[in-house]
Design a protein around this motif. Structure first.
Motif, PDB file in Angstrom:
ATOM      1  N   VAL A 115      -6.786  11.718  -2.249  1.00 23.00           N
ATOM      2  CA  VAL A 115      -8.384  12.706  -2.278  1.00 23.00           C
ATOM      3  C   VAL A 115      -8.773  13.419  -1.248  1.00 23.00           C
ATOM      4  CG1 VAL A 115      -8.724  11.584  -4.574  1.00 23.00           C
ATOM      5  CG2 VAL A 115      -9.477  11.049  -2.530  1.00 23.00           C
ATOM      6  N   SER A 132      -3.752   0.842  10.024  1.00 26.21           N
ATOM      7  CA  SER A 132      -4.300   0.934   8.894  1.00 26.21           C
ATOM      8  C   SER A 132      -5.689   1.497  10.383  1.00 26.21           C
ATOM      9  CB  SER A 132      -4.267   0.409   8.115  1.00 26.21           C
ATOM     10  OG  SER A 132      -5.971   0.268   7.313  1.00 26.21           O
ATOM     11  N   SER A 143      -2.881   7.238  -5.097  1.00 20.63           N
ATOM     12  CA  SER A 143      -3.909   7.027  -5.839  1.00 20.63           C
ATOM     13  C   SER A 143      -5.347   6.743  -5.490  1.00 20.63           C
ATOM     14  CB  SER A 143      -3.573   6.027  -7.098  1.00 20.63           C
ATOM     15  OG  SER A 143      -3.069   5.059  -6.210  1.00 20.63           O
ATOM     16  N   GLU A 169      -0.540  -5.124  -8.397  1.00 20.62           N
ATOM     17  CA  GLU A 169      -0.711  -5.089  -7.711  1.00 20.62           C
ATOM     18  C   GLU A 169      -0.712  -6.765  -7.063  1.00 20.62           C
ATOM     19  OE1 GLU A 169      -4.694  -5.461  -9.076  1.00 20.62           O
ATOM     20  OE2 GLU A 169      -5.566  -5.606  -7.053  1.00 20.62           O
ATOM     21  N   GLY A 220     -13.268   9.371  -2.739  1.00 25.83           N
ATOM     22  CA  GLY A 220     -12.692   8.605  -1.901  1.00 25.83           C
ATOM     23  C   GLY A 220     -13.071   7.559  -0.870  1.00 25.83           C
ATOM     24  N   GLY A 252      -3.791  13.742   8.492  1.00 27.04           N
ATOM     25  CA  GLY A 252      -3.315  14.114   9.292  1.00 27.04           C
ATOM     26  C   GLY A 252      -2.449  13.159  10.534  1.00 27.04           C
ATOM     27  N   LEU A 311       4.403  -1.808  -1.997  1.00 30.43           N
ATOM     28  CA  LEU A 311       3.825  -2.405  -3.224  1.00 30.43           C
ATOM     29  C   LEU A 311       3.001  -1.358  -3.494  1.00 30.43           C
ATOM     30  CD1 LEU A 311       4.566  -6.446  -3.594  1.00 30.43           C
ATOM     31  CD2 LEU A 311       5.479  -4.908  -4.552  1.00 30.43           C
ATOM     32  N   GLY A 338      -6.749  17.386   3.245  1.00 27.14           N
ATOM     33  CA  GLY A 338      -5.816  18.244   3.593  1.00 27.14           C
ATOM     34  C   GLY A 338      -5.626  18.617   5.146  1.00 27.14           C
ATOM     35  N   ILE A 388      -6.603  -8.257   1.712  1.00 23.73           N
ATOM     36  CA  ILE A 388      -5.311  -8.855   2.306  1.00 23.73           C
ATOM     37  C   ILE A 388      -5.561  -9.542   3.429  1.00 23.73           C
ATOM     38  CG2 ILE A 388      -3.382  -7.915   2.266  1.00 23.73           C
ATOM     39  CD1 ILE A 388      -3.735  -6.799  -0.359  1.00 23.73           C
ATOM     40  N   GLY A 425       1.211  -1.173  -0.266  1.00 23.32           N
ATOM     41  CA  GLY A 425      -0.201   0.041   0.036  1.00 23.32           C
ATOM     42  C   GLY A 425       0.819   0.827   0.317  1.00 23.32           C
ATOM     43  N   GLY A 426       0.823   2.419  -0.950  1.00 26.07           N
ATOM     44  CA  GLY A 426       1.387   3.118  -0.789  1.00 26.07           C
ATOM     45  C   GLY A 426       0.202   4.616  -1.279  1.00 26.07           C
ATOM     46  N   MET A 466     -16.229  15.453  -1.870  1.00 20.36           N
ATOM     47  CA  MET A 466     -16.012  16.589  -1.958  1.00 20.36           C
ATOM     48  C   MET A 466     -16.436  16.949  -3.219  1.00 20.36           C
ATOM     49  SD  MET A 466     -11.929  16.936   0.295  1.00 20.36           S
ATOM     50  CE  MET A 466     -12.529  18.448   0.795  1.00 20.36           C
TER      51      MET A 466
HETATM   52  C1  LIG Z   1     -12.970  12.403   0.774  1.00 14.84           C
HETATM   53  C2  LIG Z   1     -12.125  12.176   1.997  1.00 14.84           C
HETATM   54  C3  LIG Z   1     -11.736  13.109   2.464  1.00 14.84           C
HETATM   55  C4  LIG Z   1     -10.570  13.050   3.477  1.00 14.84           C
HETATM   56  N1  LIG Z   1     -10.345  13.899   4.345  1.00 14.84           N
HETATM   57  C5  LIG Z   1      -9.412  14.394   5.323  1.00 14.84           C
HETATM   58  C6  LIG Z   1      -9.012  15.213   6.261  1.00 14.84           C
HETATM   59  O1  LIG Z   1      -9.239  16.259   5.470  1.00 14.84           O
HETATM   60  N2  LIG Z   1      -7.998  15.333   7.348  1.00 14.84           N
HETATM   61  C7  LIG Z   1      -7.676  13.844   7.036  1.00 14.84           C
HETATM   62  O2  LIG Z   1      -6.788  13.905   8.052  1.00 14.84           O
HETATM   63  N3  LIG Z   1      -7.695  12.354   6.668  1.00 14.84           N
HETATM   64  C8  LIG Z   1      -8.702  12.665   5.283  1.00 14.84           C
HETATM   65  N4  LIG Z   1      -9.564  11.450   5.126  1.00 14.84           N
HETATM   66  C9  LIG Z   1      -8.972  10.132   5.821  1.00 14.84           C
HETATM   67  C10 LIG Z   1      -7.776   9.954   4.766  1.00 14.84           C
HETATM   68  O3  LIG Z   1      -7.192  10.027   3.810  1.00 14.84           O
HETATM   69  C11 LIG Z   1      -7.610   8.626   5.069  1.00 14.84           C
HETATM   70  O4  LIG Z   1      -8.006   8.372   6.496  1.00 14.84           O
HETATM   71  C12 LIG Z   1      -6.071   8.009   4.742  1.00 14.84           C
HETATM   72  O5  LIG Z   1      -5.873   8.433   3.948  1.00 14.84           O
HETATM   73  C13 LIG Z   1      -5.612   6.839   5.300  1.00 14.84           C
HETATM   74  O6  LIG Z   1      -5.024   6.363   4.129  1.00 14.84           O
HETATM   75  P1  LIG Z   1      -3.473   4.801   3.652  1.00 14.84           P
HETATM   76  O7  LIG Z   1      -2.294   4.953   3.681  1.00 14.84           O
HETATM   77  O8  LIG Z   1      -4.195   4.214   5.447  1.00 14.84           O
HETATM   78  O9  LIG Z   1      -5.255   4.402   3.076  1.00 14.84           O
HETATM   79  P2  LIG Z   1      -4.818   4.636   1.494  1.00 14.84           P
HETATM   80  O10 LIG Z   1      -4.690   5.931   0.683  1.00 14.84           O
HETATM   81  O11 LIG Z   1      -5.853   4.728   0.513  1.00 14.84           O
HETATM   82  O12 LIG Z   1      -4.020   4.121   0.843  1.00 14.84           O
HETATM   83  C14 LIG Z   1      -3.625   2.221   0.805  1.00 14.84           C
HETATM   84  C15 LIG Z   1      -3.001   2.002  -0.465  1.00 14.84           C
HETATM   85  O13 LIG Z   1      -3.010   0.281  -1.535  1.00 14.84           O
HETATM   86  C16 LIG Z   1      -3.126   0.238  -1.795  1.00 14.84           C
HETATM   87  N5  LIG Z   1      -3.316  -1.043  -2.379  1.00 14.84           N
HETATM   88  C17 LIG Z   1      -4.951  -1.811  -1.857  1.00 14.84           C
HETATM   89  N6  LIG Z   1      -4.918  -2.827  -2.417  1.00 14.84           N
HETATM   90  C18 LIG Z   1      -3.854  -2.921  -2.777  1.00 14.84           C
HETATM   91  C19 LIG Z   1      -3.395  -4.571  -3.292  1.00 14.84           C
HETATM   92  N7  LIG Z   1      -3.890  -5.846  -3.644  1.00 14.84           N
HETATM   93  N8  LIG Z   1      -2.301  -4.407  -3.856  1.00 14.84           N
HETATM   94  C20 LIG Z   1      -1.172  -3.327  -4.122  1.00 14.84           C
HETATM   95  N9  LIG Z   1      -1.516  -1.922  -3.054  1.00 14.84           N
HETATM   96  C21 LIG Z   1      -3.112  -2.172  -2.863  1.00 14.84           C
HETATM   97  C22 LIG Z   1      -4.497   1.528  -3.100  1.00 14.84           C
HETATM   98  O14 LIG Z   1      -4.066   1.433  -4.386  1.00 14.84           O
HETATM   99  C23 LIG Z   1      -3.915   2.571  -1.895  1.00 14.84           C
HETATM  100  O15 LIG Z   1      -3.033   3.470  -2.818  1.00 14.84           O
HETATM  101  C24 LIG Z   1     -10.461  11.822   3.680  1.00 14.84           C
HETATM  102  C25 LIG Z   1      -9.859  11.074   3.553  1.00 14.84           C
HETATM  103  C26 LIG Z   1     -11.207  10.929   1.732  1.00 14.84           C
HETATM  104  C27 LIG Z   1     -11.605   9.991   1.166  1.00 14.84           C
END
Ligand SMILES: Cc1cc2nc3c(=O)[nH]c(=O)nc-3n(C[C@H](O)[C@H](O)[C@H](O)COP(=O)(O)OP(=O)(O)OC[C@H]3O[C@@H](n4cnc5c(N)ncnc54)[C@H](O)[C@@H]3O)c2cc1C
Length: 399
Positions: free
Chosen positions: A44, A356, A39, A173, A331, A364, A32, A47, A210, A10-11, A227
């Motif tokens: 999305v 996670s 993305s 993936e 998102g 944040g 990976l 911020g 996963i 997960g990136g 949004m």
């Molecule tokens: C509209 C919106 C507004 C938000 N506003 C805020 C805010 O203002 N402030 C705040 O603090 N948070 C906010 N959030 C929440 C915040 O964006 C998320 O909590 C945070 O980005 C989660 O990060 P993550 O790295 O856990 O997940 P993600 O950013 O979803 O990253 C997980 C990654 O894993 C990858 N992945 C999944 N399955 C596989 C696979 N099988 N193989 C390889 N890669 C894989 C995905 O492609 C993805 O890039 C908001 C979210 C949304 C949707």
């Protein structure tokens, strides 16, 4: 066959930060990502960066928020990445007598715990944010809160990770995972297998898929956040802005059950509250969002919800009434069913970790979540604040 010591799936911001801090500790790391860095949710989001201070007795929340604030600051100031970081402060609009009474109690409680918050009259708040409505009953002021561009910040962490020696494999993936008896993992990807001794799940709203590859139930569900943005305007909104309505609602009814996480705006199709957050970006767009709805893995915004949110934003900033919505997006946020993050070791397999469950505030909190997990993996000792995020409380074998 790609071989590595630590493999991160997960990136998003959680995976990128873990990779950066593992790389800084001198470990051999590969990440990976099935798309590009940031993305999904990390690219999305709004911020907005939440922080109220360390408090008299720093807990997990204060470590995640204040620690992340320091990491954002160091990316921008020390490492020289332009992530549009700004400690703007946040104003939360109070619109009803019930919200005012709740906020008065909340401010007293938070201040007695050593947090930095203030209750401002509307005229005091107008001196900080001239565009807010004179019809408000006041504002909760959180001066430590900040903002940054989510895509730029997540990519900066990934780039800093590469500078520290981490390898970022994009468009890989993960399709299957085989744990071997010699305590290593073979991870199948769309572009060939990888082998590693330590595996980190940082797959956001896709963690449960996963987990299933490893015979595990990880209780994280996708919650759609959506949004909208206006056209670009000259600087007009200076803080991040929110509204107290949902805080009051969730204080009295978290709304969760065994299949539904807490703190949603909808139960099924039924709206239970309006939630609001937004800011003006460096490029000038006014962006707002708020709805949190269970909609499976669908990311098409619901236009009725966008309208409700636009009207709510205009109650706080009346000039928005005349400002049309230019674009919308959605998102998926990783919501844990019990509301608490999952940060730590998954005991059912050797050297398996997760970072996670950061829900609606993972932008944040993600940088420090990654650092705390990297410290844990690197030293073998769990940072004491991670006790309350122990995945052992909820990760089980799949039946
Ligand atoms: C509209 C919106 C507004 C938000 N506003 C805020 C805010 O203002 N402030 C705040 O603090 N948070 C906010 N959030 C929440 C915040 O964006 C998320 O909590 C945070 O980005 C989660 O990060 P993550 O790295 O856990 O997940 P993600 O950013 O979803 O990253 C997980 C990654 O894993 C990858 N992945 C999944 N399955 C596989 C696979 N099988 N193989 C390889 N890669 C894989 C995905 O492609 C993805 O890039 C908001 C979210 C949304 C949707």
């Amino acid at each position: 066959m790609i071989e590595t010591e630590v493999l991160i799936i997960g990136g998003g911001i959680a995976g990128a930060s873990t990779a950066y801090h593992m790389g800084q500790a001198g470990r051999h790391v590969t990440l990976l990502e099935r798309g590009e860095i940031a993305s999904e949710a990390s690219g999305v989001n709004a911020g907005a960066i939440g922080a109220l201070g360390w408090g008299n007795v720093p807990n997990l929340e204060s470590h995640l928020t204040m620690g992340s604030l320091e990491i954002f600051k160091s990316l921008q100031i020390e490492l020289g990445y332009d992530i549009e970081f700004r400690r703007s402060g946040c104003l939360q609009a109070i619109q009803t007598e019930a919200e005012l009474a709740y906020m008065q109690k909340r401010v007293t409680a938070l201040r007695s715990q050593g947090y930095t918050v203030d209750l401002l009259s509307t005229s005091e708040a107008q001196t900080l944010e001239p565009g807010i409505s004179p019809a408000l009953l006041g504002c909760l002021y959180m001066p430590l809160r900040a903002q940054a561009d989510p895509k730029k910040a997540t990519r900066a962490l990934a780039s800093a990770a590469e500078q520290s020696g981490a390898r970022m494999l994009l468009n890989y993936e993960v399709t299957g995972i085989q744990p071997y008896s010699d305590a290593t993992y073979q991870v199948e990807t769309s572009r060939g297998p990888c082998r590693a001794a330590t595996l980190v799940i940082a797959a956001g709203a896709w963690c449960s898929g996963i987990g299933a590859m490893l015979g595990l139930h990880i209780p994280i569900v996708p919650v759609r956040g959506q949004m909208w943005a206006s056209a670009a305007l000259p600087p007009r909104v200076f803080h991040t802005l929110s509204a107290a309505e949902s805080s009051l609602q969730w204080q009295t009814a978290r709304g969760n059950d065994t299949q539904t996480p807490p703190y949603l705006t909808h139960l099924g199709e039924q709206r239970v509250t309006r939630h609001l957050y937004g800011r003006q970006t460096h490029a000038g767009e006014i962006i707002f969002g708020g709805d949190r709805q269970l909609a499976g893995y669908h990311t098409i915004p619901d236009s009725a919800g966008i309208e409700v949110n636009h009207r709510h934003a205009a109650e706080v900033l009346p000039f928005l009434r005349e400002l049309p919505v230019q674009r919308t997006w959605a998102g998926l946020m990783p919501f844990p069913l019990d509301g608490a993050p999952l940060l730590g070791k998954i005991s059912q397999h050797p050297s398996l970790y997760i970072v996670s469950g950061l829900a609606s505030s993972g932008f944040g909190r993600g940088p420090m979540a990654g650092k705390l997990l990297a410290d844990y993996i690197h030293t073998g000792h769990r940072p004491h604040v991670l006790a309350e995020a122990d995945p052992a409380r909820c990760v089980t074998a799949l039946e």
